[in-house]
Design a protein around this motif. Structure first.
Motif, PDB file in Angstrom:
ATOM      1  N   SER A 155       0.837  -1.167  -0.056  1.00 58.74           N
ATOM      2  CA  SER A 155      -0.017   0.088  -0.045  1.00 58.74           C
ATOM      3  C   SER A 155       0.952   1.176   0.065  1.00 58.74           C
ATOM      4  O   SER A 155       0.450   2.412  -0.291  1.00 58.74           O
ATOM      5  N   SER A 156       2.211   1.110   0.438  1.00 60.76           N
ATOM      6  CA  SER A 156       2.953   2.206   0.147  1.00 60.76           C
ATOM      7  C   SER A 156       3.327   2.773  -0.988  1.00 60.76           C
ATOM      8  O   SER A 156       3.707   2.254  -2.009  1.00 60.76           O
ATOM      9  N   GLY A 157       2.947   4.058  -1.245  1.00 60.69           N
ATOM     10  CA  GLY A 157       3.305   4.643  -2.720  1.00 60.69           C
ATOM     11  C   GLY A 157       4.697   4.671  -3.161  1.00 60.69           C
ATOM     12  O   GLY A 157       4.891   4.447  -4.154  1.00 60.69           O
ATOM     13  N   GLY A 158       5.541   4.820  -2.069  1.00 61.42           N
ATOM     14  CA  GLY A 158       7.106   4.900  -2.423  1.00 61.42           C
ATOM     15  C   GLY A 158       7.642   3.574  -2.910  1.00 61.42           C
ATOM     16  O   GLY A 158       8.301   3.505  -3.818  1.00 61.42           O
ATOM     17  N   TRP A 159       7.081   2.643  -2.136  1.00 57.49           N
ATOM     18  CA  TRP A 159       7.745   1.308  -2.587  1.00 57.49           C
ATOM     19  C   TRP A 159       7.104   0.939  -3.864  1.00 57.49           C
ATOM     20  O   TRP A 159       7.516   0.059  -4.519  1.00 57.49           O
ATOM     21  N   GLN A 160       5.825   0.979  -3.931  1.00 57.94           N
ATOM     22  CA  GLN A 160       5.070   0.729  -5.287  1.00 57.94           C
ATOM     23  C   GLN A 160       5.794   1.549  -6.481  1.00 57.94           C
ATOM     24  O   GLN A 160       5.946   1.046  -7.397  1.00 57.94           O
ATOM     25  N   THR A 161       6.248   2.838  -6.269  1.00 57.67           N
ATOM     26  CA  THR A 161       6.860   3.392  -7.284  1.00 57.67           C
ATOM     27  C   THR A 161       8.257   2.905  -7.427  1.00 57.67           C
ATOM     28  O   THR A 161       8.614   2.739  -8.768  1.00 57.67           O
ATOM     29  N   ALA A 162       8.948   2.501  -6.491  1.00 57.18           N
ATOM     30  CA  ALA A 162      10.167   1.979  -6.689  1.00 57.18           C
ATOM     31  C   ALA A 162      10.254   0.417  -7.516  1.00 57.18           C
ATOM     32  O   ALA A 162      10.937   0.401  -8.406  1.00 57.18           O
ATOM     33  N   PHE A 163       9.549  -0.262  -7.281  1.00 55.82           N
ATOM     34  CA  PHE A 163       9.036  -1.594  -7.889  1.00 55.82           C
ATOM     35  C   PHE A 163       8.528  -1.191  -9.412  1.00 55.82           C
ATOM     36  O   PHE A 163       9.024  -1.937 -10.389  1.00 55.82           O
ATOM     37  N   ALA A 164       7.758  -0.187  -9.610  1.00 57.01           N
ATOM     38  CA  ALA A 164       7.402   0.333 -10.868  1.00 57.01           C
ATOM     39  C   ALA A 164       8.748   0.491 -11.860  1.00 57.01           C
ATOM     40  O   ALA A 164       8.843   0.466 -13.050  1.00 57.01           O
ATOM     41  N   VAL A 165       9.400   1.374 -11.020  1.00 60.66           N
ATOM     42  CA  VAL A 165      10.726   1.946 -11.949  1.00 60.66           C
ATOM     43  C   VAL A 165      11.670   0.737 -12.285  1.00 60.66           C
ATOM     44  O   VAL A 165      12.145   0.505 -13.304  1.00 60.66           O
ATOM     45  N   ILE A 166      11.817  -0.240 -11.328  1.00 62.28           N
ATOM     46  CA  ILE A 166      12.488  -1.554 -11.671  1.00 62.28           C
ATOM     47  C   ILE A 166      12.098  -2.153 -12.759  1.00 62.28           C
ATOM     48  O   ILE A 166      12.583  -2.612 -13.676  1.00 62.28           O
ATOM     49  N   GLY A 167      10.874  -2.305 -12.504  1.00 66.34           N
ATOM     50  CA  GLY A 167      10.096  -2.960 -13.535  1.00 66.34           C
ATOM     51  C   GLY A 167      10.005  -2.356 -15.034  1.00 66.34           C
ATOM     52  O   GLY A 167      10.328  -3.093 -16.226  1.00 66.34           O
ATOM     53  N   ALA A 168       9.909  -0.940 -15.002  1.00 66.85           N
ATOM     54  CA  ALA A 168      10.087  -0.492 -16.519  1.00 66.85           C
ATOM     55  C   ALA A 168      11.525  -0.240 -17.000  1.00 66.85           C
ATOM     56  O   ALA A 168      11.445  -0.642 -18.109  1.00 66.85           O
ATOM     57  N   VAL A 169      12.525  -0.356 -16.026  1.00 67.15           N
ATOM     58  CA  VAL A 169      13.633  -0.450 -16.660  1.00 67.15           C
ATOM     59  C   VAL A 169      14.083  -1.891 -17.307  1.00 67.15           C
ATOM     60  O   VAL A 169      14.717  -1.922 -18.342  1.00 67.15           O
ATOM     61  N   LEU A 170      13.441  -3.056 -16.523  1.00 69.11           N
ATOM     62  CA  LEU A 170      13.920  -4.072 -16.851  1.00 69.11           C
ATOM     63  C   LEU A 170      12.977  -4.717 -18.007  1.00 69.11           C
ATOM     64  O   LEU A 170      13.411  -5.200 -19.083  1.00 69.11           O
ATOM     65  N   SER A 171      11.896  -3.830 -18.339  1.00 66.69           N
ATOM     66  CA  SER A 171      11.123  -4.093 -19.519  1.00 66.69           C
ATOM     67  C   SER A 171      11.644  -3.545 -20.841  1.00 66.69           C
ATOM     68  O   SER A 171      11.322  -3.896 -21.667  1.00 66.69           O
ATOM     69  N   GLY A 172      12.036  -2.262 -20.372  1.00 63.42           N
ATOM     70  CA  GLY A 172      12.878  -1.348 -21.573  1.00 63.42           C
ATOM     71  C   GLY A 172      14.020  -2.285 -22.121  1.00 63.42           C
ATOM     72  O   GLY A 172      14.333  -2.448 -23.331  1.00 63.42           O
ATOM     73  N   CYS A 173      14.746  -2.800 -21.311  1.00 59.63           N
ATOM     74  CA  CYS A 173      15.979  -3.511 -21.483  1.00 59.63           C
ATOM     75  C   CYS A 173      15.634  -4.754 -22.201  1.00 59.63           C
ATOM     76  O   CYS A 173      16.367  -5.181 -23.356  1.00 59.63           O
ATOM     77  N   THR A 174      14.631  -5.373 -21.748  1.00 61.50           N
ATOM     78  CA  THR A 174      14.151  -6.674 -22.343  1.00 61.50           C
ATOM     79  C   THR A 174      13.621  -6.327 -23.796  1.00 61.50           C
ATOM     80  O   THR A 174      14.032  -7.003 -24.744  1.00 61.50           O
TER      81      THR A 174
END
Length: 158
Positions: A106-125
């Protein structure tokens, strides 16, 4: 019953992550096909016409991008073409990762952090999947170096 739900949730999230990384390279063709299909639908082509135009535009975008990436020799142009496919995949990866992270926290900060990691991995993929179609250079790289080393070794023995 609770244990089965937890295991199925983990497998479900894993499936969505696998699907995200597998389909990452298709974000730009999907966007192009969707845009062309909706434009055709709004111009009066009907549902079937919109679907045909959308599939054709998406397929053409994917095929032309892969051909251009595979045939060009200049690294700068390859990077630009790769980024054209990686940036929409990065945006889509951020949105999907943000939504999946919202399920478990539910934490917005952790949710954004995981989203940024997922975005970088998705773009690199997406970028790395574009490079899979590039043929190896003739006489250069690891394949050429090994064959030259094998020839030298063979010449020294005989």
């Amino acid at each position: 019953m609770l244990g089965i739900g937890i295991v199925l949730s983990i497998f479900g999230l894993g499936f969505f992550c696998w699907l995200l990384f597998t389909l990452a390279v298709y974000a730009l063709p999907f966007l192009a096909g969707l845009t062309a299909g909706l434009a055709a639908l709004q111009s009066g082509a009907g549902v079937i016409g919109g679907l045909v135009v959308g599939f054709f535009a998406g397929g053409a975008t994917l095929a032309l991008g892969q051909m251009a990436f595979a045939t060009t020799r200049k690294p700068v142009i390859r990077i630009i073409i790769g980024l054209l496919y990686a940036v929409p995949a990065t945006v889509a990866g951020y949105q999907v990762s943000f939504a999946l992270a919202g399920i478990g926290m539910s934490s917005g900060g952790w949710q954004t952090a995981f989203a940024v990691i997922g975005a970088v991995l998705s773009g690199c993929t997406a970028f790395s999947r574009m490079t899979l179609l590039v043929p190896p250079p003739d006489g250069q790289g690891t394949g050429g170096a090994y064959s030259l080393a094998d020839e030298r070794l063979h010449d020294q023995r005989h």
